[in-house]
Design an enzyme around this catalytic site. Structure first.
Site, mmCIF file in Angstrom:
data_model
loop_
_atom_site.group_PDB
_atom_site.id
_atom_site.type_symbol
_atom_site.label_atom_id
_atom_site.label_comp_id
_atom_site.label_asym_id
_atom_site.label_seq_id
_atom_site.Cartn_x
_atom_site.Cartn_y
_atom_site.Cartn_z
ATOM 1 C CD GLU A 226 -1.799 2.230 1.362
ATOM 2 O OE1 GLU A 226 -1.324 3.141 1.109
ATOM 3 O OE2 GLU A 226 -2.584 2.439 2.677
ATOM 4 C CD GLU B 196 3.293 7.579 -0.113
ATOM 5 O OE1 GLU B 196 2.515 7.046 0.481
ATOM 6 O OE2 GLU B 196 2.105 8.438 0.689
HETATM 7 N N1 SAH Z 1 1.115 -1.220 4.561
HETATM 8 C C1 SAH Z 1 0.346 -0.778 6.145
HETATM 9 C C2 SAH Z 1 0.715 1.214 5.981
HETATM 10 C C3 SAH Z 1 1.134 1.848 5.003
HETATM 11 S S1 SAH Z 1 1.941 3.442 4.480
HETATM 12 C C4 SAH Z 1 -1.086 -0.340 5.773
HETATM 13 O O1 SAH Z 1 -1.390 -0.337 4.580
HETATM 14 O O2 SAH Z 1 -1.502 0.169 7.181
HETATM 15 C C5 SAH Z 1 2.864 2.675 3.325
HETATM 16 C C6 SAH Z 1 4.586 2.918 4.399
HETATM 17 O O3 SAH Z 1 5.600 2.151 3.598
HETATM 18 C C7 SAH Z 1 5.308 3.772 5.247
HETATM 19 O O4 SAH Z 1 5.432 3.765 6.274
HETATM 20 C C8 SAH Z 1 6.737 4.132 4.518
HETATM 21 O O5 SAH Z 1 7.691 4.230 5.548
HETATM 22 C C9 SAH Z 1 6.458 2.324 3.731
HETATM 23 N N2 SAH Z 1 7.560 2.413 2.507
HETATM 24 C C10 SAH Z 1 7.251 3.008 1.678
HETATM 25 N N3 SAH Z 1 8.493 3.018 0.422
HETATM 26 C C11 SAH Z 1 8.881 1.825 0.685
HETATM 27 C C12 SAH Z 1 9.422 1.169 0.646
HETATM 28 N N4 SAH Z 1 10.028 0.176 -1.186
HETATM 29 N N5 SAH Z 1 10.593 -0.123 1.087
HETATM 30 C C13 SAH Z 1 10.289 0.127 2.709
HETATM 31 N N6 SAH Z 1 8.862 0.743 3.299
HETATM 32 C C14 SAH Z 1 8.254 1.187 2.363
#
Ligand code: SAH
Length: 688
Positions: free
Chosen positions: A144, A153
């Protein structure tokens, strides 16, 4: 350890580097993060859960072990869903250390620590192999990583890498696919966020029109996304010119390419008009068949049953480089271009021969006129607000005389031009943002005012009488507006600047606005409360660790801080009357001592007190005021109309009071508010 954080100082109007506790930054990140909003997003959560269950079943049906890679695990939510759906093992990758730590705790608390391994790395750093972070490649990819623009993002490069190095060929993906939609519209309201319309001024010697430099007409503006709660835009502000079209889809179960590209669609306008704006949103299909769908479509497109309020995913407004007349039924070609992280749109008359795709330049828009660097979108809207301009014209007309020497203190303001047209003998303008001096010259030149308005290239405290050619200032004006302001009271920098130039003012100087006042009202939000409210459990998983972490970060500073929100996007109803709590007299200098007040606000309507809203009103001249907050309370239910060009300050109460009837309400909420004249900040405390 200390770290340095950049922040505008409201007493000087300049960016300063402030020493903060090393934890400050991450507390800010957590306190203001969208994690709570995501966990409250029931529609998103249930659909992810359904999609994950279906993906695990498909893998199991093939007789394979289900090995999940969850990139960006946050609280660990999607991994826990996978584990409880029967996945054999989950690799939960999270780059943000405080979140990875929280995920470890949450996973353990929910009893999944033998099924889920949290890896505190960016996914591109993750290794696979017997000694690696992952024993083997995964066959289910769950993420996500989407923002309102879908790709902002970094979802595309992350997927591209994951398919190359971290997952098996033919893996399952949840979501399976994302699709981006677009609709062509005409909207004077939204177009006014991007172009300066001619400003009409009725002066004594006839009507004057302030125009913008020709470079502005064709300037594509800045590439940053304009994301809004489109559902708050009334249909009367939008003229729909085309059907909704699919611009492109991304299949996340196949290798993804992040390299810049363009997508073109022929469309037939359903109405003739001026094409100005492309509205866009996306949906995700959680499964290959598309039966589990989560959509961001606005109210006129989707059924009300699909409605879910959320702030972490909204809708996008893209401004075409210039407005284009289109005719009903006459085909046009809409192009969406993207690089790895952002999107932009172009519109062309459809020509007979298809242009070679390779010829389409994939260049992100850059502002060439500089106006879009000086004015952000709400500021454009504000400057285009003709009734607001009228208030300033009326006030200036009252105070200006033919021998007035007028000094303007405000960023990127039209006030100097208005003051000139309304008869000031001499108009001087402080230029606070030096980098944009060039634009101001062009702007004054376009209006043939380059000899009429003098720009002072010095900060107020460094102004000397030679800048003023030994004259004294008889009228000091400001909107006030400064680009570095975050919260409403940061524009009180005007007061500090006024204080700094005191020795250059005549003894009977007129200051416009003559004063400002701070107002407070208690509100119940329709939805915004979710972003700061604890979740407890989410889809049956205990996420209280996250709640505690957010609470801890919010309380990191001794006094909680108010936060800026544009409330026209976030409906609320007033539970109290608006109340004036502090006044700031610009005719006097900033006092040495703090300005404090205490009192109570009576609750008049039943409802849940989520917080207090604060805003400033400027008293331009006798009987002429402008509000940067409440415009009116529109009905007996207490629905509020807010200034659409300003952000208001919202102070969320840490515990809410709910009441079904007025009789079980506390009759009042008490407050203590302190304006620290040394720092220019306002601290507040409310007791229920
Ligand atoms: N999966 C959770 C949070 C989603 S928010 C949910 O659905 O509730 C997205 C998260 O991804 C954030 O915490 C951000 O720090 C992390 N993130 C984004 N790109 C990333 C990457 N390439 N590798 C590791 N973490 C990542």
């Amino acid at each position: 350890m200390k770290t340095f954080c950049g922040r505008a100082n409201p007493t000087t109007g300049v960016m300063e580097w402030i020493e903060e506790d090393e934890n400050y930054d991450y507390h800010q990140e957590i306190a203001r993060s969208r994690y709570a909003d995501m966990l409250h997003d029931k529609d998103r959560n249930t659909k992810y859960y359904q999609g994950i269950r279906a993906a695990v079943s498909r893998v199991k049906e093939r007789g394979e072990k289900a090995i999940v890679l969850d990139i960006g695990t946050g609280t660990g939510l999607l991994s826990m869903m996978a584990a409880s759906a029967g996945a054999d093992f989950c690799y939960a990758v999270e780059v943000f250390k405080p979140m990875a730590n929280a995920a470890v705790k949450i996973v353990k608390k929910n009893g999944f620590h033998d099924k889920i391994k949290v890896i505190n790395k960016h996914s591109t750093e993750v290794t696979v192999g017997p000694d690696g972070d992952m024993q083997c490649r995964a066959n289910i990819l769950v993420t996500e990583l989407f923002d309102t623009e879908l790709i902002g993002e970094g979802a595309l490069p992350t997927y591209e890498h994951a398919h190359k190095y971290l997952v098996q060929e033919g893996c399952e993906a949840v979501p399976h696919r994302a699709t981006v939609y677009a609709q062509l519209v005409e909207s004077k309201r939204m177009w006014s966020w991007n172009k300066l319309f001619p400003v009409r001024v009725k002066a004594e010697d006839g009507e004057k029109i302030i125009v913008s430099p020709s470079e502005m007409e064709k300037c594509p503006g800045v590439p940053s996304v304009c994301d809004i709660q489109l559902n708050q835009m009334p249909s009367s502000d939008i003229t729909i010119l085309s059907d909704v079209v699919t611009m492109f889809s991304v299949d996340f179960s196949k290798p993804v390419r992040s390299a810049p590209t363009c997508y073109r669609v022929q469309l037939e306008p359903v109405k003739s008009g001026k094409a100005q704006i492309v509205l866009s949103w996306w949906d995700i299909d959680m499964d290959p068949s598309g039966t589990i769908n989560c959509t961001m479509a606005p109210y006129w497109v989707k059924s009300t049953s699909a409605f879910q309020w959320r702030d972490h995913w909204m809708q996008c407004v893209y401004f075409l480089p210039n407005e284009e007349p289109v005719l009903q039924g006459e085909q046009v070609c809409l192009t969406a271009c993207r690089d790895e992280y952002s999107l932009w749109y172009k519109l062309r008359k459809a020509s007979g021969e298809e242009e070679n795709k390779a010829n389409v330049r994939v260049e992100s828009p850059v502002c060439r006129c500089q106006a879009h660097l000086l004015w952000n979108r709400p500021r454009f809207g504000q400057l285009n607000d003709q009734s607001r301009t009228c208030q300033y014209v009326r006030a200036l007309t009252k105070v200006l005389k033919t021998d007035s020497v007028c000094l303007c203190i405000s960023d990127g303001s039209l006030l100097p031009v208005l003051a000139h047209y309304l008869g000031a003998k001499q108009v001087l303008l402080f230029f606070l943002l030096f980098m944009l001096l060039f634009f101001s010259f062009k702007f004054f030149k376009a209006n043939h005012l380059e000899d009429k308005i003098k720009i002072i290239e010095a900060r107020p405290e460094l102004m000397t009488s030679s800048h003023l050619e030994d004259k004294k200032i008889s009228v000091l004006v400001g909107e006030p507006f400064f680009t570095t302001s975050l919260l409403p009271w940061h524009n009180l920098y005007f007061w500090y600047a006024r204080t700094a130039v005191t020795s250059h003012l005549t003894s009977n100087v007129t200051v416009l606005p003559q004063s400002a006042s701070l107002h407070v009202m208690i509100v119940e939000f329709q939805d915004l409360w979710r972003i700061r409210s604890p979740c407890g459990t989410c889809e049956g998983f205990d996420v209280r660790t996250m709640d505690d972490m957010i609470k801890n970060s919010l309380n990191f500073r001794e006094s909680k801080e108010a936060e800026p929100h544009p409330l026209w996007e976030y409906p609320c109803k007033s539970l109290s009357d608006p109340q004036e709590v502090l006044t700031f007299d610009f005719r006097e200098t900033v006092p040495q001592h703090c300005l404090s007040t205490e009192g109570s606000i009576n609750l008049l309507r039943k409802g849940t007190s989520h917080g207090a809203v604060l805003w400033m009103e400027y008293h331009l001249a006798a009987d002429i005021s402008v509000s940067t907050g409440l415009i009116q309370i529109s009905n007996e239910k207490g629905n509020c109309e807010w200034n659409p060009h300003c952000k208001q300050a919202v102070y969320f109460f840490s515990s809410v009071i709910e009441s079904e009837s007025l009789s079980d309400l506390p009759s009042a909420i008490t407050y203590a508010i302190n304006f620290d004249t040394k720092t220019g900040e306002i601290a507040m405390d409310f007791k229920l």
